[in-house]
Design an enzyme around this catalytic site. Structure first.
Site, PDB file in Angstrom:
ATOM      1  N   LYS A 189       0.637  86.112   0.319  1.00 19.62           N
ATOM      2  CA  LYS A 189       1.568  85.169  -0.309  1.00 19.62           C
ATOM      3  C   LYS A 189       1.902  85.770  -1.677  1.00 19.62           C
ATOM      4  CE  LYS A 189       3.691  81.134  -0.350  1.00 19.62           C
ATOM      5  NZ  LYS A 189       4.928  80.945   0.436  1.00 19.62           N
ATOM      6  N   ASP A 221       3.624  82.229   5.321  1.00 16.35           N
ATOM      7  CA  ASP A 221       4.396  81.121   5.912  1.00 16.35           C
ATOM      8  C   ASP A 221       5.377  81.633   6.965  1.00 16.35           C
ATOM      9  OD1 ASP A 221       5.551  82.348   3.742  1.00 16.35           O
ATOM     10  OD2 ASP A 221       6.204  80.529   2.734  1.00 16.35           O
ATOM     11  N   ASP A 245      -8.089  83.034   9.026  1.00 15.07           N
ATOM     12  CA  ASP A 245      -8.703  81.918   9.741  1.00 15.07           C
ATOM     13  C   ASP A 245      -7.607  81.115  10.445  1.00 15.07           C
ATOM     14  OD1 ASP A 245     -10.369  79.949  10.611  1.00 15.07           O
ATOM     15  OD2 ASP A 245     -10.945  79.201   8.641  1.00 15.07           O
ATOM     16  N   ASP A 249      -6.452  81.437  14.644  1.00 17.15           N
ATOM     17  CA  ASP A 249      -6.548  80.224  15.473  1.00 17.15           C
ATOM     18  C   ASP A 249      -5.184  79.871  16.067  1.00 17.15           C
ATOM     19  OD1 ASP A 249      -9.212  79.909  15.167  1.00 17.15           O
ATOM     20  OD2 ASP A 249      -9.132  77.931  14.236  1.00 17.15           O
TER      21      ASP A 249
END
Ligand code: NAD
Length: 367
Positions: A189, A221, A245, A249
């Site tokens: 980011k 994002d 993480d 997922d």
């Protein structure tokens, strides 16, 4: 080759799926004349019952004396009333710390036979083969200071990285990319966070050492969107702890079931291999668990600890074949294909497919 493997089967479905993974490693060892030795040790709820602690010192010693650790899962509802530091899951956190791995590898593979298990369209998931490399020991989860001040009603965490922490995991990601399709996507980011700017600058500095690897940077994002729209565009994806993480997922929807996902944590004293799923107490002991996540984890042991790339690929191909033939545990049964095999039967099918492919290879070599 010789490999000492510590087996921590743990709780719930852990022992059921780990047994099938060990059977697969045995096929490879027998066929290739390798000497794999397995030492079983306790972790989690079973260790609390036997020793009063979720991670006995003897387990730590066995793991540190091994070349690889293969873990099933931990967690047992009967210990839910204990404080977090005494529960089965504490054993898992502690063994990860003891082994010291800082690079968490999460492959995301789309199996064509399971395309209808994903909420994404088959033409989007077809051929997806991503390897997430997530930094595991730094960032927001561990950074100091951290506090929740209930008096003032304020809470804060600290995202902190040193250049050397970024460098060590980046080198692993570049080296893995070199063995794959030679593309590395670094996620950050950097438009907002200084930490991310450090990551981006460090990766750009290191990339000159890997001229054969194409590097791109993505903001986290937009990466979350690209991953669902064009997942085939990605090969190795390198991230800091929190972003990895979440994104790894998210990528689980591509494979279609938690029971299909393998993982490895490398870079420390001993590599730790574990399927992504937990102990699934709701189906434990019923022969319903999908062992393929554990079996694909065994393939990672072959790839990352035994340097047996062809054998790792053969295990993955055996899983692909068995799925293509329509064999399904209940978690991956959809539409016209009902659940039709138990944990053990699924393991045996992969075992047979692997043994056949090895036999074929060996007779080809003999000609
Ligand atoms: P879980 O992964 O155990 O199960 C979530 C759901 O997925 C359940 O419905 C389960 O039946 C299903 N599932 C999981 N693995 C499966 C498989 N191989 N085949 C078929 N279905 C499968 O997560 P949970 O229910 O949130 O947690 C249960 C216990 O596991 C808790 O004690 C938790 O702390 C622990 N846990 C351990 C690990 C680990 O050991 N690495 C990871 C996550 C959760």
């Amino acid at each position: 080759m010789k490999l000492k493997i510590a087996i921590l089967a743990g709780d719930g479905i852990g022992p059921e799926v780990t047994r099938e993974a060990v059977n697969i490693l045995n096929v490879v060892a027998e066929a290739g004349g390798h000497e794999f030795t397995f030492t079983e040790s306790l972790i989690g709820g079973v260790a609390i019952t036997a020793n009063g602690t979720p991670l006995p010192q003897s387990t730590i010693d066995t793991c540190l004396d091994s070349d690889a650790v293969l873990l099933g899962a931990v967690g047992d509802n009967k210990f839910n009333s204990l404080t977090p530091d005494k529960r089965p899951e504490a054993g898992l956190l502690q063994i990860r710390q003891e082994l010291g791995g800082f690079a968490n590898l999460r492959p995301c593979l789309a199996f064509e036979a399971l395309s209808e298990n994903s909420p994404l369209r088959p033409e989007v998931t077809k051929g997806v083969d991503i390897l997430f490399v997530r930094e595991l020991l730094g960032g927001l989860y561990f950074g100091q200071p951290r506090e929740w001040n209930k008096q003032t009603g304020e809470a804060f965490n600290t995202m902190r990285y040193s250049k050397s922490e970024v460098e060590r995991v980046a080198h692993i990601a570049f080296q893995l990319a070199q063995k794959r399709r030679k593309k590395l996507t670094q996620v950050d980011k950097a438009n907002v966070l200084e930490c991310s700017q450090l990551w981006r600058a460090t990766v750009d500095e290191i990339k000159t050492q890997y001229p054969d690897v194409t590097v791109e940077h993505q903001l986290v994002d937009s990466m979350a969107i690209h991953l669902m729209n064009t997942p085939r565009n990605f090969d190795v994806v390198l991230t800091e702890n929190l972003f990895g993480d979440i994104l790894s997922d998210e990528s689980g929807v591509i494979s279609g079931s938690l029971g299909m996902l393998p993982s490895a944590t490398i870079g420390g004293k001993v590599n730790l291999y574990e399927p992504v799923h937990g102990s699934a107490p709701d189906i434990a002991g019923q022969g319903k668990a999908n062992p393929l996540g554990a079996i694909l984890t065994a393939a990672m042991v072959l790839r990352h600890s035994a340097n047996l790339e062809q054998e790792a690929k053969a295990v993955e191909a055996a899983v692909t074949k068995v799925l293509a033939e329509g064999h399904r545990t209940s978690d991956i049964a959809r539409g016209n294909t009902a659940a039709n095999v138990t944990t053990q039967q699924m393991g045996k099918l992969v075992h047979n497919a692997l043994a056949e492919s090895i036999d074929r290879q060996q007779s080809l070599h003999a000609v």
